[in-house]
Design a protein around this motif. Structure first.
Motif, PDB file in Angstrom:
ATOM      1  N   ALA A 254       0.827  -1.214   0.000  1.00 45.46           N
ATOM      2  CA  ALA A 254       0.000   0.000   0.000  1.00 45.46           C
ATOM      3  C   ALA A 254       0.862   1.265   0.000  1.00 45.46           C
ATOM      4  O   ALA A 254       1.537   1.571   0.974  1.00 45.46           O
ATOM      5  CB  ALA A 254      -0.923  -0.004   1.214  1.00 45.46           C
ATOM      6  N   ILE A 255       0.828   1.993  -1.108  1.00 52.01           N
ATOM      7  CA  ILE A 255       1.627   3.212  -1.246  1.00 52.01           C
ATOM      8  C   ILE A 255       1.121   4.314  -0.312  1.00 52.01           C
ATOM      9  O   ILE A 255       1.908   5.130   0.172  1.00 52.01           O
ATOM     10  CB  ILE A 255       1.604   3.695  -2.709  1.00 52.01           C
ATOM     11  N   ASN A 256      -0.179   4.315  -0.020  1.00 54.38           N
ATOM     12  CA  ASN A 256      -0.763   5.377   0.803  1.00 54.38           C
ATOM     13  C   ASN A 256      -0.130   5.491   2.183  1.00 54.38           C
ATOM     14  O   ASN A 256      -0.171   6.546   2.803  1.00 54.38           O
ATOM     15  CB  ASN A 256      -2.273   5.174   0.950  1.00 54.38           C
ATOM     16  N   PHE A 257       0.446   4.391   2.676  1.00 54.46           N
ATOM     17  CA  PHE A 257       1.038   4.421   4.009  1.00 54.46           C
ATOM     18  C   PHE A 257       2.479   4.922   4.012  1.00 54.46           C
ATOM     19  O   PHE A 257       3.070   5.099   5.063  1.00 54.46           O
ATOM     20  CB  PHE A 257       0.923   3.054   4.675  1.00 54.46           C
ATOM     21  N   GLN A 258       3.052   5.139   2.824  1.00 53.01           N
ATOM     22  CA  GLN A 258       4.290   5.908   2.668  1.00 53.01           C
ATOM     23  C   GLN A 258       5.462   5.444   3.535  1.00 53.01           C
ATOM     24  O   GLN A 258       6.258   6.264   3.987  1.00 53.01           O
ATOM     25  CB  GLN A 258       3.998   7.379   2.962  1.00 53.01           C
ATOM     26  N   SER A 331       2.257   5.201   7.953  1.00 56.75           N
ATOM     27  CA  SER A 331       1.942   6.528   8.488  1.00 56.75           C
ATOM     28  C   SER A 331       0.754   7.094   7.729  1.00 56.75           C
ATOM     29  O   SER A 331       0.494   6.747   6.585  1.00 56.75           O
ATOM     30  CB  SER A 331       3.146   7.468   8.364  1.00 56.75           C
ATOM     31  N   ALA A 332       0.034   7.971   8.422  1.00 54.65           N
ATOM     32  CA  ALA A 332      -1.060   8.717   7.814  1.00 54.65           C
ATOM     33  C   ALA A 332      -0.876  10.177   8.200  1.00 54.65           C
ATOM     34  O   ALA A 332      -0.124  10.498   9.132  1.00 54.65           O
ATOM     35  CB  ALA A 332      -2.409   8.195   8.311  1.00 54.65           C
ATOM     36  N   SER A 333      -1.563  11.070   7.519  1.00 63.33           N
ATOM     37  CA  SER A 333      -1.382  12.499   7.771  1.00 63.33           C
ATOM     38  C   SER A 333      -1.616  12.859   9.230  1.00 63.33           C
ATOM     39  O   SER A 333      -0.876  13.652   9.819  1.00 63.33           O
ATOM     40  CB  SER A 333      -2.344  13.308   6.885  1.00 63.33           C
ATOM     41  N   ARG A 394       5.997  11.573   1.470  1.00 71.93           N
ATOM     42  CA  ARG A 394       6.022  11.658   2.934  1.00 71.93           C
ATOM     43  C   ARG A 394       7.305  11.058   3.486  1.00 71.93           C
ATOM     44  O   ARG A 394       7.933  11.629   4.386  1.00 71.93           O
ATOM     45  CB  ARG A 394       4.804  10.937   3.507  1.00 71.93           C
ATOM     46  N   PHE A 395       7.712   9.932   2.932  1.00 75.33           N
ATOM     47  CA  PHE A 395       8.946   9.277   3.380  1.00 75.33           C
ATOM     48  C   PHE A 395      10.161  10.147   3.068  1.00 75.33           C
ATOM     49  O   PHE A 395      11.008  10.400   3.939  1.00 75.33           O
ATOM     50  CB  PHE A 395       9.084   7.906   2.708  1.00 75.33           C
ATOM     51  N   TRP A 396      10.249  10.643   1.822  1.00 75.04           N
ATOM     52  CA  TRP A 396      11.394  11.459   1.434  1.00 75.04           C
ATOM     53  C   TRP A 396      11.409  12.782   2.201  1.00 75.04           C
ATOM     54  O   TRP A 396      12.479  13.298   2.548  1.00 75.04           O
ATOM     55  CB  TRP A 396      11.363  11.725  -0.074  1.00 75.04           C
ATOM     56  N   GLY A 397      10.228  13.315   2.463  1.00 77.32           N
ATOM     57  CA  GLY A 397      10.148  14.559   3.214  1.00 77.32           C
ATOM     58  C   GLY A 397      10.678  14.411   4.632  1.00 77.32           C
ATOM     59  O   GLY A 397      11.425  15.266   5.125  1.00 77.32           O
ATOM     60  N   LEU A 398      10.297  13.325   5.297  1.00 76.15           N
ATOM     61  CA  LEU A 398      10.788  13.063   6.653  1.00 76.15           C
ATOM     62  C   LEU A 398      12.297  12.859   6.666  1.00 76.15           C
ATOM     63  O   LEU A 398      12.999  13.358   7.556  1.00 76.15           O
ATOM     64  CB  LEU A 398      10.093  11.830   7.238  1.00 76.15           C
TER      65      LEU A 398
END
Length: 418
Positions: A254-258, A331-333, A394-398
């Protein structure tokens, strides 16, 4: 020259107020309005569990997704619900709301969250000594997490606020909250708050706080075990799958969970239905890359710890928490509201250093990480590897946030300690 500077300041003020108006509209449009109309959200999961607990149902059954889904429908929740991989204590979280029908209960929960949201800027101002304007501007970085939490009927806004109120007391003389107990209860519900015990390491009462946190976790757990001795065995079975990135009900692609797990699964692990064409079919690469990243984060943190003469500071703990967020299996927003205190701590430090350029860079990274979703990014089907990598903002941002903060902190230590 002076006139140009004055014009720039005025333009900045206009843009700032436009952004705050836009943030307010997003929270209302994406959070409050749909949150008051729809029950096909995460709220169903908590509400159904609490309702079934009151009916005397065994919690271990909640981890059977099909059974739990049908029970939710029997309660009139047509869209169903899912309990896994929540810890058993979560089943009790929404009991006070079960006296109302699902939609009414969700609206009441929404009003409670809105009330908390109104209070938060004033508490930020109290802690930081910033103006109310700046406090609201800082909070606006969490626009999408706030909207998501309000819409979904989640716990994270309230937990983030409670942690903010609790942790700040470690650094003040007035201590009204039972710090350890609050962190323990929050950690029982959502895991991540256990990391906030890092802030108490330099506290004179750390032993008492740690003991009360442990008791706040263990006593409710023993009560649940006494009521249903299969609850925790079912939970740990699902939790083990969860921390490996294989989410019950969503799978491991699931890509949505990043997450790093999801990314590496899509890159290297074959799945006959969901991932028949991985970039490279070599499952051995996943643990190598994942644990290398983990080792890199830990090594970097250790070097910072050593450079600061092995002293644990609130700033260091805040950076550590962001580092751990990189490795979360999902993770989610709305999860990001748990970073309210860590990021407030970081921005207060940057403000004291008068690092306006770094503040701007960090603010942009935070806002982008919290706001940009995978579905916002167009598909580049001719370049599958690049396309996949781009769909994990989200992953790259963190990761980018962690590196920027770590490097800036390293430079700061170099200047102060040589």
């Amino acid at each position: 020259m002076v006139k140009e500077k004055t014009t720039t300041i005025k333009l900045f003020k206009v843009l700032k107020y436009l952004w705050l108006v836009f943030s307010f509209i997003i929270i209302i449009w994406k959070g409050v309005i749909p949150g008051s109309k729809k029950v096909n959200t995460d709220f169903n999961n908590y509400y159904t569990a609490s309702k079934l607990v009151l009916e005397g149902k065994s919690i271990h059954k909640f981890y059977n997704n099909d059974w739990f889904y049908k029970q939710a429908q029997n309660l009139g929740i047509k869209s169903g619900a899912k309990f896994s991989p929540f810890p058993p204590i979560t089943a009790y979280a929404y009991i006070p709301l079960t006296i109302w029908k699902p939609l009414t209960a969700k609206r009441i929960w929404l009003l409670i969250n809105i009330f908390i949201l109104i209070i938060v800027p004033f508490r930020i101002r109290k802690i930081s000594d910033w103006s109310l304007n700046k406090s609201i501007l800082f909070l606006s970085l969490f626009t999408i997490p706030l909207a998501s939490s309000l819409y979904q009927g989640q716990l994270y806004l309230i937990i983030g606020f409670i942690l903010l109120e609790t942790i700040r007391q470690i650094y003040t003389k007035k201590k009204k909250f039972p710090i350890g107990s609050v962190i323990g209860v929050a950690a029982s519900l959502k895991y991540i708050p256990i990391l906030f015990l890092g802030y108490i390491i330099r506290s004179q009462k750390k032993t008492t706080i740690l003991l009360s946190a442990f008791l706040a976790i263990i006593i409710p757990s023993l009560f649940i075990y006494w009521k249903d001795n299969q609850a925790y065995s079912s939970f740990f079975q699902h939790f083990q799958s969860h921390i490996q990135g294989n989410l019950p009900g969503q799978g491991k692609y699931a890509i949505n969970f990043q997450s790093i797990d999801s990314l590496l699964n899509n890159l290297f692990i074959y799945g006959s239905i969901k991932n028949p064409f991985p970039i490279i079919n070599a499952s051995i690469l996943k643990p190598i890359i994942k644990y290398s990243l983990f080792a890199g984060i830990v090594s970097f943190l250790f070097l910072l710890f050593k450079k600061n003469k092995f002293q644990t500071t609130p700033l260091f703990v805040s950076i550590c928490i962001i580092g751990i967020f990189i490795m979360l299996p999902a993770s989610a927003s709305y999860h990001f509201f748990l970073l309210l205190f860590p990021l407030l701590n970081i921005f207060m430090w940057l403000k004291n250093l008068n690092s306006k350029k770094t503040i701007g860079i960090v603010a942009i990274i935070v806002l982008t990480t919290f706001s940009l979703q995978a579905h916002h990014i167009p598909n580049f089907e001719k370049f599958p590897t690049i396309n996949l990598l781009l769909h994990y903002p989200r992953f790259w941002g963190l990761l980018c946030l962690f590196l920027v903060l770590s490097l800036h902190y390293n430079n700061y230590l170099s200047k102060n300690y040589g």
